[in-house]
Design a protein around this motif. Structure first.
Motif: not given
Length: 750
Positions: A381, A393, A410, A466
């Protein structure tokens, strides 16, 4: 060191004289000059020189000192590379008149390499030291005089072809500037004749201005270096992409060429096979027709022969005719019994041949056939790449694979570890980046990506975590405390998970002279900050929370005034019989009966004394506030330490200083209590508004009648820590606090 001079344009080929390089430094008076002779031997050398000059004997160690001196000189010669040079004498230095008439560049104007420059500088330094110590063994005393003359000559003879480094003159100390005019941006002598022109301007010490300028330059250099690094990284990334694209298209071109050649070979093979098959078919058909033609010819010849025989028989005699007719009839019968094939065995028409191009079609289809891509590489990140509900991303593909789309998956991370049972979400994208939205703030998400083309899917990338930016903090407006020079701002995080730090942004309220520039205080670890401010101003305050994903949005604004000390009543310390208003500035005790059960003892809440404490900003200085009271109400006002016993009355211990008022039988009684003692003071005019001045600097607490500028009493306190305002009501009534107001003029004298 001695050096041969080459031929230069504009000079003849005569060998150039010895030259020295002059540097921009003081070789004679500087305290930082090169110390040629060691400090421990300086005294012995000076005594030896003095003895040689005066002719006095130096004692038993004279010969030894002289030998040590020669050894030191030899060591210095080896140190500076002079052991191979012949002794430098006065005759090797060219005087000024020879320099002017020779056509060679003067001293200090010949270009030399780095070694030559260093050697010349050392030699000049040795000459200076030798002159100071009075040595003449090297001939350096006269040489230094020649160097000075050459230096004066070269001051006006520098040219573009030769560089001249001269020794600058020392700045006159009487004319040196010692202050800096910020308005005019020039240095000024404080006691000079031109200082009157800058008397109304803003000035600062010269050293401070220099440090400020250096600091600003360092900041700009840091920003420039950071930008250069970012541009270099971006250029490196572009170079990698450029090389990857070039390699990909090169390999694709090779694949096309290979498939094209393979298709041409297959077509040529098909052509040869079809030509050979047609030739064999042609031969077979022609042979069949030729055999049928030969058979027809033979039958025709037989028919002609029979016809001729019959004609001949017709001219014979009857007896002979009858004899031959029987034989001929038999022959004709046999011939006619023979079947003649009247159909053509091979037709002349060309039969359509079906060509099988399945191999070619397969090869043509194989041109666009590519292997499945390799696994992408997901990037960590980047800073400030997220908001409270979205995150950007990015990933990379370092191979030459052809990718049609990417599948980005995700899921949220729970309990600070990648979750296995969490719901997964998948997005289809064509680029190597994606902004994922509709996420929860200040939450970690686990991402991974898969590349795909018509050949199939790639392996999954590594999983990367992230984090979204935090939610905006919530400022506690009622807990903000301020004074004329500072403010204590408190807020709530507004996030379930911890954040890294907070940033407070200050914007002055627009006034006719305000700049409106926003200042930021960054890296605050807790949910409160003590901020230094300018007096008599109003500020709008915002707070942001930060984590690895970036900053949150601004919080709701709060306004802070620095016209005076401002605080609110602390409800956590309030006695159960008291009620604090919503604005936090009024405390009321109603007419209701007492509680059936006494409150339990507490370290934070008053249980016996019906009182409440206020929050005072922890800043050393002078704080002033006023309390509006009722003449017929029994009350107590003052200050106390935070650890004052909550089961005792205010003023009954050494941790509180108070003014108490009791009303009975139309009489007013005022007491100034500390540790159960009070001075004998009578107040004739009952105050309706009491002013309280807390002076940390002088350790004093003063009370005033704010209706008429009258001083009532002053305590001399031992304020070893911060104190809180205290208010008590012994009978039903109310007290109203007025704070955030400027100190009256009569208060400034106490």
């Amino acid at each position: 060191m001695e050096e041969e001079a080459g031929e230069e344009p504009g000079f003849d080929s005569t060998p150039a004289p010895r030259v020295f390089q002059f540097y921009h430094m003081d070789l004679y008076d500087s305290e930082d000059r090169l110390q040629i002779f060691p400090a421990e031997n300086a005294r012995i050398r000076r005594e030896t020189v003095q003895a040689e000059v005066t002719g006095e004997p130096s004692g038993e160690g004279e010969g030894k000192d002289q030998r040590d001196l020669h050894e030191d000189v030899g060591e210095l010669a080896r140190l500076y590379g002079l052991e191979d040079d012949h002794e430098i004498g006065d005759d090797e230095f060219v005087d000024e008149h020879r320099m002017r008439g020779s056509g060679y560049p003067p001293y200090g104007m010949k270009r030399t390499d780095a070694a030559g420059e260093q050697s010349d500088w050392r030699r000049s330094t040795e000459a200076a030291e030798a002159q100071e110590l009075g040595y003449g063994g090297w001939g350096l005393a006269g040489q230094c005089q020649d160097l000075r003359e050459a230096y004066r000559y070269t001051q006006g003879r520098a040219s573009e072809e030769y560089e001249c480094y001269v020794i600058p003159e020392e700045e006159d100390e009487e004319e040196a500037a010692d202050v800096f005019c910020v308005t005019c941006k020039i240095p000024v002598r404080a006691d000079g004749k031109n200082f009157d022109d800058h008397r109304e301007h803003e000035v600062t010490p010269l050293n401070k201005a220099l440090e400020s300028a250096k600091e600003e330059i360092h900041k700009n250099m840091y920003k420039l270096e950071k930008q250069i690094i970012e541009m270099e990284n971006f250029a490196s990334h572009l170079e990698e992409v450029f090389i990857t694209v070039e390699e990909n298209f090169g390999r694709q071109e090779q694949n096309f060429e290979s498939h094209y050649n393979e298709i041409l070979e297959t077509l040529a093979q098909k052509y040869e096979e079809k030509i050979q098959a047609l030739g064999e078919k042609k031969k077979e058909k022609l042979e069949s027709l030729y055999g049928q033609l030969v058979s027809c010819g033979e039958n025709l010849e037989t028919c002609k022969e029979l016809m001729e025989t019959i004609e001949e028989m017709c001219h014979q005699e009857k007896v002979d005719f009858l004899k031959d007719a029987v034989t001929m009839a038999d022959r004709l019968g046999e011939f006619l019994k023979t079947e003649t094939d009247g159909e053509i065995s091979a037709q002349p028409d060309f039969e359509d041949q079906t060509l099988d191009f399945s191999d070619v079609d397969q090869l043509m289809g194989a041109i666009n056939t590519i292997p499945a891509p390799s696994a992408p590489v997901i990037n960590p990140q980047a800073p400030n790449s997220a908001t409270g509900s979205s995150v950007r991303v990015c990933w990379s593909l370092y191979s030459d694979d052809t990718v049609e789309t990417y599948l980005l998956s995700y899921r949220p991370v729970r309990d600070s570890s990648p979750g296995k049972d969490q719901a997964e979400f998948t997005l289809t994208v064509k680029e190597t980046y994606c902004s994922v939205r509709n996420l929860e703030p200040n939450t970690q998400y686990e991402f991974w990506v898969v590349a795909q083309n018509r050949a199939g899917l790639s392996p999954s990338s590594e999983h990367a975590v992230y984090m979204t930016a935090p939610s905006p903090p919530i400022i506690k407006c009622k807990e903000i405390r301020s004074c004329e020079e500072a403010a204590l701002v408190c807020w709530e995080s507004g996030n379930l998970n911890p954040v890294d730090s907070y940033t407070v942004e200050l914007t002055p309220v627009e006034t006719p002279g305000a700049s409106g520039v926003t200042e930021s205080l960054v890296g605050i670890p807790t949910c409160e900050a003590l901020i230094q401010l300018l007096p008599g101003q109003s500020y709008v305050i915002y707070v942001r929370a930060l984590n690895v994903g970036g900053p949150s949005a601004r919080s709701e604004s709060a306004t802070v005034h620095t016209t005076g000390s401002s605080f609110h009543l602390n409800k956590d310390t309030c006695h159960p019989w008291l009620t604090v208003s919503e604005d936090g500035f009024t405390v009321v005790r109603s007419e209701r009966k007492t509680l059936a059960r006494e409150p339990l003892p507490s370290n934070t809440r008053f249980t016996r004394c019906v009182a409440v404490m206020g929050n005072l900003i922890p800043v050393r200085g002078r704080h002033y506030w006023e309390v509006e009271v009722d003449e017929r109400v029994d009350y107590t006002v003052g200050v106390a330490f935070e650890d004052v016993p909550k089961q005792e009355d205010l003023g009954a211990n050494c941790l509180s200083w108070c003014m108490r008022h009791t009303f009975a039988s139309s009489r007013h009684k005022y007491e100034f209590l500390h540790n159960r003692t009070t001075p004998d003071i009578r107040i004739t005019v009952s105050p309706r508004k009491i002013g309280i001045l807390l002076d940390y600097e002088n350790s004093r607490l003063s009370f005033f009648n704010a209706d008429i500028p009258q001083h009532l009493y002053t305590f001399s306190c031992q304020l070893h820590q911060f104190v809180h305002p205290c208010f008590s009501l012994e009978k039903p009534g109310c007290l109203k606090i007025h704070n955030g107001i400027a100190k009256p003029k009569h208060v400034t004298f106490y």
